[in-house]
Design a protein around this motif. Structure first.
Motif, PDB file in Angstrom:
ATOM      1  N   THR A  68      -1.586   5.007  -7.421  1.00 29.90           N
ATOM      2  CA  THR A  68      -1.554   4.404  -6.084  1.00 29.90           C
ATOM      3  C   THR A  68      -2.695   4.880  -5.195  1.00 29.90           C
ATOM      4  OG1 THR A  68       0.003   6.138  -5.383  1.00 29.90           O
ATOM      5  CG2 THR A  68       0.931   4.047  -6.129  1.00 29.90           C
ATOM      6  N   ASP A  69      -3.068   6.169  -5.318  1.00 30.57           N
ATOM      7  CA  ASP A  69      -4.077   6.723  -4.417  1.00 30.57           C
ATOM      8  C   ASP A  69      -5.504   6.595  -4.940  1.00 30.57           C
ATOM      9  OD1 ASP A  69      -2.057   7.378  -2.770  1.00 30.57           O
ATOM     10  OD2 ASP A  69      -2.279   9.551  -2.901  1.00 30.57           O
ATOM     11  N   LYS A 124      -0.686  -5.953  -8.959  1.00 26.79           N
ATOM     12  CA  LYS A 124      -0.429  -5.820  -7.526  1.00 26.79           C
ATOM     13  C   LYS A 124       0.794  -6.630  -7.105  1.00 26.79           C
ATOM     14  CE  LYS A 124      -5.087  -4.639  -5.950  1.00 26.79           C
ATOM     15  NZ  LYS A 124      -6.218  -5.022  -5.063  1.00 26.79           N
ATOM     16  N   MET A 127       3.826  -4.704  -8.037  1.00 30.17           N
ATOM     17  CA  MET A 127       4.065  -3.587  -7.121  1.00 30.17           C
ATOM     18  C   MET A 127       4.693  -4.083  -5.817  1.00 30.17           C
ATOM     19  SD  MET A 127       0.560  -1.387  -7.674  1.00 30.17           S
ATOM     20  CE  MET A 127       1.005  -0.197  -6.408  1.00 30.17           C
TER      21      MET A 127
END
Length: 300
Positions: A68-69, A124, A127
């Motif tokens: 995620t980061d 995406k 998510m």
């Protein structure tokens, strides 16, 4: 005991508990937890089970954080695909995911880099689907519809805008402008803001300067909230409300100081606002006592 009516059951819990504040709080927390568990959908139970498995694996926690980061901060699909594939090659596919999700990630690991323009949007979208029940779209063409539906149900909402860390004062000014615009939106009653989204240069070694900048920007928000009006479900008209939300432990002192300093300024004596402290931080207790003492003097 009344097990069919949650509201009546809650009243029974509070009425039958002795007068000790801690015992009443524990009874209320137990009731809310039991009720929340009873209302869980099958999908929510599945997500909770995944979360529990993730928390039990330090390796999977690191992998998810890197995904995620690191991977999804890139702007181009090819860069995202390269970064995500590298993380999966090094760390492996997280084991806390369900069988279908693990299969999809393994497929991405093998073939995602060949068509990043197709594979990355699919990841995406997945998510967003997984977080749709806890994270709502903040764009004003989508958010008001949800807020108006909740207001019709008599549910009051606190809007907390999520976003990346500030990259400079340009970002800080854009965030402040967005908060001011949100307070003008008729469907929004309450917003939460963090000190770190109002000023990009917060540092413990420049406490006085940080405090001055934060207080000036918070004053703009408090004055805008006091002037704006919100009509609740029962027809009551009230001023908008701003919460100052705590984030990092290192920012505890400057956040509390900014809260007190701003609301002590002339012309803000009648403004209502709130601050959220992290209960798991031991220092928050001293901060809470300080705020309580100041608040009593303010309303005296």
């Amino acid at each position: 005991m009344n097990d069919t009516d949650p509201a009546a059951r809650l009243q029974e819990v509070l009425a039958t508990t002795d007068g000790d504040t801690m015992q009443r709080a524990l009874a209320l927390a137990a009731h809310l937890q039991t009720r929340a568990a009873a209302l869980q959908t099958r999908e929510e139970k599945r997500q909770q089970a995944e979360l529990e498995r993730m928390l039990q694996s330090s390796t999977d926690r690191v992998t998810l954080t890197q995904m995620t980061d690191q991977a999804f901060r890139a702007k181009t699909p090819r860069r995202v695909a390269d970064q995500l594939t590298h993380i999966l090659d090094v760390q492996g596919v997280p084991r806390f995911f369900g069988a279908m999700d693990r299969t999809l990630l393994k497929g991405f690991q093998s073939f995602g880099g060949y068509l990043p323009g197709v594979s990355v949007p699919m990841v995406k979208d997945k998510m967003r689907e997984e977080t749709a029940n806890v994270i709502l779209p903040g764009e004003m063409e989508h958010l008001p519809e949800h807020l108006l539906a909740r207001r019709a149900q008599g549910v009051r909402m606190n809007v907390n805008f999520l976003g990346e860390a500030l990259l400079g004062e340009g970002d800080a000014r854009r965030r402040l402008k967005a908060y001011l615009a949100a307070l003008q939106e008729p469907s929004i009653e309450v917003i939460s803001v963090k000190a770190t989204t109002l000023y990009s240069q917060i540092t413990p070694i420049s406490h006085s300067h940080c405090l001055l900048v934060l207080a000036d920007r918070l004053e703009l928000l408090y004055r805008a909230a006091a002037k704006a009006r919100f009509v609740r479900h029962d027809g009551t008209e009230v001023s908008k409300f701003v919460y100052l939300d705590m984030e990092e432990f290192r920012d505890l002192d400057v956040t509390v100081d900014a809260f007190i300093e701003t609301l002590s300024r002339p012309g803000l004596e009648d403004v209502n606002s709130g601050i959220a402290l992290q209960a798991y931080v031991p220092d928050s207790f001293a901060a809470q006592k300080r705020i309580n003492g100041w608040a009593r003097q303010r309303v005296a």
